[in-house]
Design a protein around this motif. Structure first.
Motif, PDB file in Angstrom:
ATOM      1  N   MET A 100      37.219  51.775  38.031  1.00  0.00           N
ATOM      2  CA  MET A 100      38.616  51.391  37.835  1.00  0.00           C
ATOM      3  C   MET A 100      38.696  50.135  36.975  1.00  0.00           C
ATOM      4  N   ARG A 101      39.762  50.033  36.222  1.00  0.00           N
ATOM      5  CA  ARG A 101      39.966  48.816  35.430  1.00  0.00           C
ATOM      6  C   ARG A 101      40.351  47.677  36.368  1.00  0.00           C
ATOM      7  N   HIS A 102      39.743  46.521  36.191  1.00  0.00           N
ATOM      8  CA  HIS A 102      40.033  45.353  37.027  1.00  0.00           C
ATOM      9  C   HIS A 102      40.347  44.152  36.142  1.00  0.00           C
ATOM     10  N   LEU A 103      41.148  43.280  36.679  1.00  0.00           N
ATOM     11  CA  LEU A 103      41.392  41.983  36.031  1.00  0.00           C
ATOM     12  C   LEU A 103      40.422  40.989  36.649  1.00  0.00           C
ATOM     13  N   SER A 104      39.634  40.340  35.803  1.00  0.00           N
ATOM     14  CA  SER A 104      38.652  39.385  36.321  1.00  0.00           C
ATOM     15  C   SER A 104      39.213  37.973  36.211  1.00  0.00           C
ATOM     16  N   VAL A 105      39.275  37.297  37.355  1.00  0.00           N
ATOM     17  CA  VAL A 105      39.864  35.939  37.358  1.00  0.00           C
ATOM     18  C   VAL A 105      38.991  35.003  38.183  1.00  0.00           C
ATOM     19  N   PRO A 106      39.040  33.707  37.865  1.00  0.00           N
ATOM     20  CA  PRO A 106      38.319  32.757  38.718  1.00  0.00           C
ATOM     21  C   PRO A 106      38.803  32.886  40.165  1.00  0.00           C
ATOM     22  N   ARG A 107      37.888  32.763  41.112  1.00  0.00           N
ATOM     23  CA  ARG A 107      38.254  33.007  42.531  1.00  0.00           C
ATOM     24  C   ARG A 107      39.456  32.184  42.978  1.00  0.00           C
ATOM     25  N   ALA A 108      39.493  30.944  42.533  1.00  0.00           N
ATOM     26  CA  ALA A 108      40.573  30.062  42.993  1.00  0.00           C
ATOM     27  C   ALA A 108      41.941  30.543  42.524  1.00  0.00           C
ATOM     28  N   GLN A 109      41.953  31.412  41.509  1.00  0.00           N
ATOM     29  CA  GLN A 109      43.245  31.898  41.004  1.00  0.00           C
ATOM     30  C   GLN A 109      43.593  33.290  41.530  1.00  0.00           C
ATOM     31  N   THR A 110      42.764  33.825  42.434  1.00  0.00           N
ATOM     32  CA  THR A 110      42.949  35.214  42.878  1.00  0.00           C
ATOM     33  C   THR A 110      44.339  35.449  43.444  1.00  0.00           C
ATOM     34  N   GLN A 111      44.765  34.537  44.323  1.00  0.00           N
ATOM     35  CA  GLN A 111      46.053  34.731  44.993  1.00  0.00           C
ATOM     36  C   GLN A 111      47.199  34.791  43.972  1.00  0.00           C
ATOM     37  N   HIS A 112      47.125  33.888  43.003  1.00  0.00           N
ATOM     38  CA  HIS A 112      48.169  33.839  41.980  1.00  0.00           C
ATOM     39  C   HIS A 112      48.251  35.174  41.236  1.00  0.00           C
ATOM     40  N   TRP A 113      47.085  35.710  40.828  1.00  0.00           N
ATOM     41  CA  TRP A 113      47.100  36.944  40.034  1.00  0.00           C
ATOM     42  C   TRP A 113      47.420  38.153  40.894  1.00  0.00           C
ATOM     43  N   LEU A 114      47.000  38.115  42.171  1.00  0.00           N
ATOM     44  CA  LEU A 114      47.368  39.208  43.086  1.00  0.00           C
ATOM     45  C   LEU A 114      48.883  39.284  43.235  1.00  0.00           C
ATOM     46  N   GLU A 115      49.490  38.123  43.430  1.00  0.00           N
ATOM     47  CA  GLU A 115      50.957  38.064  43.589  1.00  0.00           C
ATOM     48  C   GLU A 115      51.640  38.645  42.359  1.00  0.00           C
ATOM     49  N   LEU A 116      51.149  38.230  41.183  1.00  0.00           N
ATOM     50  CA  LEU A 116      51.773  38.703  39.941  1.00  0.00           C
ATOM     51  C   LEU A 116      51.653  40.226  39.840  1.00  0.00           C
ATOM     52  N   CYS A 117      50.435  40.732  40.110  1.00  0.00           N
ATOM     53  CA  CYS A 117      50.218  42.179  39.980  1.00  0.00           C
ATOM     54  C   CYS A 117      51.046  42.954  40.997  1.00  0.00           C
ATOM     55  N   ARG A 118      51.167  42.406  42.209  1.00  0.00           N
ATOM     56  CA  ARG A 118      51.960  43.101  43.232  1.00  0.00           C
ATOM     57  C   ARG A 118      53.431  43.121  42.843  1.00  0.00           C
ATOM     58  N   THR A 119      53.924  41.956  42.406  1.00  0.00           N
ATOM     59  CA  THR A 119      55.335  41.864  42.042  1.00  0.00           C
ATOM     60  C   THR A 119      55.661  42.858  40.931  1.00  0.00           C
ATOM     61  N   LYS A 120      54.756  42.967  39.955  1.00  0.00           N
ATOM     62  CA  LYS A 120      54.987  43.869  38.815  1.00  0.00           C
ATOM     63  C   LYS A 120      54.553  45.296  39.138  1.00  0.00           C
ATOM     64  N   GLN A 121      53.957  45.488  40.342  1.00  0.00           N
ATOM     65  CA  GLN A 121      53.432  46.795  40.759  1.00  0.00           C
ATOM     66  C   GLN A 121      52.357  47.304  39.804  1.00  0.00           C
ATOM     67  N   TRP A 122      51.456  46.387  39.446  1.00  0.00           N
ATOM     68  CA  TRP A 122      50.342  46.737  38.562  1.00  0.00           C
ATOM     69  C   TRP A 122      49.030  46.866  39.328  1.00  0.00           C
ATOM     70  N   ASN A 123      49.016  46.490  40.614  1.00  0.00           N
ATOM     71  CA  ASN A 123      47.747  46.546  41.342  1.00  0.00           C
ATOM     72  C   ASN A 123      47.532  47.929  41.933  1.00  0.00           C
ATOM     73  N   SER A 124      46.273  48.293  42.129  1.00  0.00           N
ATOM     74  CA  SER A 124      45.949  49.577  42.729  1.00  0.00           C
ATOM     75  C   SER A 124      46.319  49.541  44.210  1.00  0.00           C
ATOM     76  N   SER A 125      46.904  50.630  44.687  1.00  0.00           N
ATOM     77  CA  SER A 125      47.269  50.652  46.107  1.00  0.00           C
ATOM     78  C   SER A 125      46.120  51.167  46.967  1.00  0.00           C
ATOM     79  N   THR A 126      45.061  51.633  46.313  1.00  0.00           N
ATOM     80  CA  THR A 126      43.984  52.238  47.114  1.00  0.00           C
ATOM     81  C   THR A 126      42.723  51.386  47.168  1.00  0.00           C
ATOM     82  N   ALA A 127      42.631  50.375  46.295  1.00  0.00           N
ATOM     83  CA  ALA A 127      41.392  49.591  46.251  1.00  0.00           C
ATOM     84  C   ALA A 127      41.675  48.122  46.514  1.00  0.00           C
TER      85      ALA A 127
END
Ligand SMILES: C[S@@+](CC[C@H](N)C(=O)[O-])C[C@H]1O[C@@H](n2cnc3c(N)ncnc32)[C@H](O)[C@@H]1O
Length: 475
Positions: A100-127
């Motif tokens: 699967m395609r993944h966005l690679s981010v520094p660990r400390a920024q994970t929460q920020h990018w997760l929030e963005l992807c969830r809000t935009k509905q870009w994150n995978s719902s199964t992984a």
């Protein structure tokens, strides 16, 4: 070459917004260690452009063929470009795991990018998130997410790696880190309550700081839950309104209002566990109330006037209003203004849909009163005296002492019913029977039938009981 990945234990990709309550919260900062990633990103962007140009020369434009997708086609370390000769859609591995395609981010920024992807509905719902060995986290993306290089990613690269697909689990604890569960096993909550799409969990002091992690695991386990709220260890059910302090721990969609609708006995009710008492556990009591009401209607041969002066959000009123031809009028209220707001919503909903016993639109209810007041003030208004056929008294710590003040509401010259709930010493059940009989006698009537039965234990010595008195008050 394959990226060595380790399953992330702290993060899942269930969409949710969180409220920080302790040190477990991942940083929201988005400006750390950009430099290194940006170097990778620009290097990879150029290699991707080069690879795309080679691929476009190799692939005839009109023929259907492999779908250009990303720079590392098969399980490659994202910083290794040797294998990135063409941008081909990565295959499913032979052992069934998918890439699967993944966005690679520094660990400390994970929460920020997760929030963005969830809000935009870009994150995978199964992984879930995958920890990569270079200290970054990989967030799985779905096909709606913009391509690598889009300015929204601020230079963070995309990598194609085996998805950390979440196995189907039976228990929310399965979504927590095993070491965490082993360490805190005894303190983890064993039960919780769900009202509509709100989950309420009581957390002990020792694990309060991990509330968000646990709430996230619950959101992952229960797809229908929108909001997880914690009742803090230092507070319990309080005051005359019998409500609990709730603190929102995690929300699937960013909304943190606990107002929700519960389904009970086939119908929906507005509730708000942060402001109004409601217990789904008593739904069978409401069914029993309906049963007794129908018996009384059959006995009287007409619709009933019911009084529910401690109505809360109105679960009993709802079950009675829903029964065709059962009621001819009602008096309903509560001392808690928030309860009355929801009571009005619920009663309006049910009255607007009322049917008579033939299925036709029912006659308007008379009386039809909703009031925010002390229950004992209803009988002080003369127009409310002598009109009620069925009186519900649900103030378990004080029901019995309120009864004498309420009996003037009861209709006279025919059978009426008083039904209520009380908390009493197990050894004092017979005292309840005497108190009710005395109150009926004092109101100028006789008890035709009286039952007091235990519904459930309340404490070591106390029980929660239901009482029902069929009485005749002379005219
Ligand atoms: C145990 S709850 C019952 C609520 C509702 N009947 C139910 O079954 O969900 C008691 C309710 O009585 C209300 N209350 C407390 N004191 C009251 C009073 N003096 N007069 C009217 N309502 C009161 C509380 O706000 C609460 O909603």
């Amino acid at each position: 070459m394959r990226a060595k990945a380790k399953i992330s234990s702290g993060c899942s990709t269930s969409g949710r917004m969180t409220r920080s309550i302790g040190p477990i919260v991942l940083s929201n900062s988005s400006n750390s260690s950009l430099g290194q990633s940006a170097v990778y990103a620009s290097y990879l962007r150029w290699s991707a452009i080069l690879a795309a140009s080679i691929a476009s020369r190799l692939m005839p434009p009109t023929e259907p063929g492999p779908i250009p997708m990303s720079k590392s086609p098969v399980l490659g370390m994202f910083w290794s470009t040797k294998e990135s000769s063409a941008m081909l859609k990565p295959p499913t591995r032979l052992d069934g795991a998918s890439v699967m395609r993944h966005l690679s981010v520094p660990r400390a920024q994970t929460q920020h990018w997760l929030e963005l992807c969830r809000t935009k509905q870009w994150n995978s719902s199964t992984a879930g998130v995958t920890n990569l060995e270079d200290g970054t986290n990989a967030i799985p993306l779905n096909e709606l997410a913009p391509r690598e290089g889009d300015p929204i990613w601020e230079g963070h690269p995309h990598v194609d790696i085996t998805a950390n697909v979440r196995p189907k689990t039976e228990n929310w604890l399965d979504h927590l880190d095993e070491d965490f569960v082993a360490e805190h096993g005894d303190e983890l909550p064993r039960s919780f309550e769900i009202q509509g799409d709100v989950l309420i969990v009581k957390l002990g002091e020792s694990i309060w700081e991990y509330g968000e992690t646990m709430a996230d695991a619950m959101l992952t386990q229960f797809p229908h839950v929108r909001l997880v709220c914690g009742t803090p260890f230092y507070s319990g059910v309080k005051g005359e309104f019998r409500i609990r302090e709730l603190i929102s721990l995690a929300s699937r969609d960013g909304t943190v209002s606990p107002r929700t609708r519960v389904r009970e006995n086939g119908y929906f009710l507005w509730v708000d566990p942060s402001k109004v008492y409601f217990s789904a556990r008593l739904s069978n009591q409401r069914m029993a109330t309906l049963h007794s009401s129908k018996k009384l209607r059959n006995k009287l041969g007409r619709g009933l006037v019911v009084a529910d002066p401690y109505a809360g959000v109105g679960p009993s009123m709802a079950s009675l209003l829903k029964e065709p031809g059962l009621l001819s009028g009602f008096l309903a209220g509560d001392l808690n203004p928030d309860a009355v707001e929801l009571l009005k919503l619920n009663i309006e909903y049910f009255t607007s849909r009322r049917k008579d016993s033939e299925g036709n639109v029912a006659e308007p209810l008379e009386p039809s009163e909703i009031s925010c007041c002390d229950a004992k003030s209803w009988p002080l208004d003369t127009k409310n005296q002598g009109v009620v056929d069925l009186l519900l008294v649900n103030l378990p710590h004080q029901s019995i002492e309120h009864i004498p003040a309420l009996l003037p509401l009861m209709s006279r010259g025919h059978t009426t019913v008083l039904r209520g709930w009380a908390i009493t010493e197990r050894t004092a059940i017979s005292d309840i029977e005497s108190s009710i009989s005395e109150a009926v006698l004092g109101a100028g009537g006789v008890v035709e039938q009286l039952s007091v039965h235990e519904v459930k234990g309340f404490s070591m010595t106390k029980v929660f009981v239901c009482f029902e008195a069929w009485m005749f008050l002379s005219s």
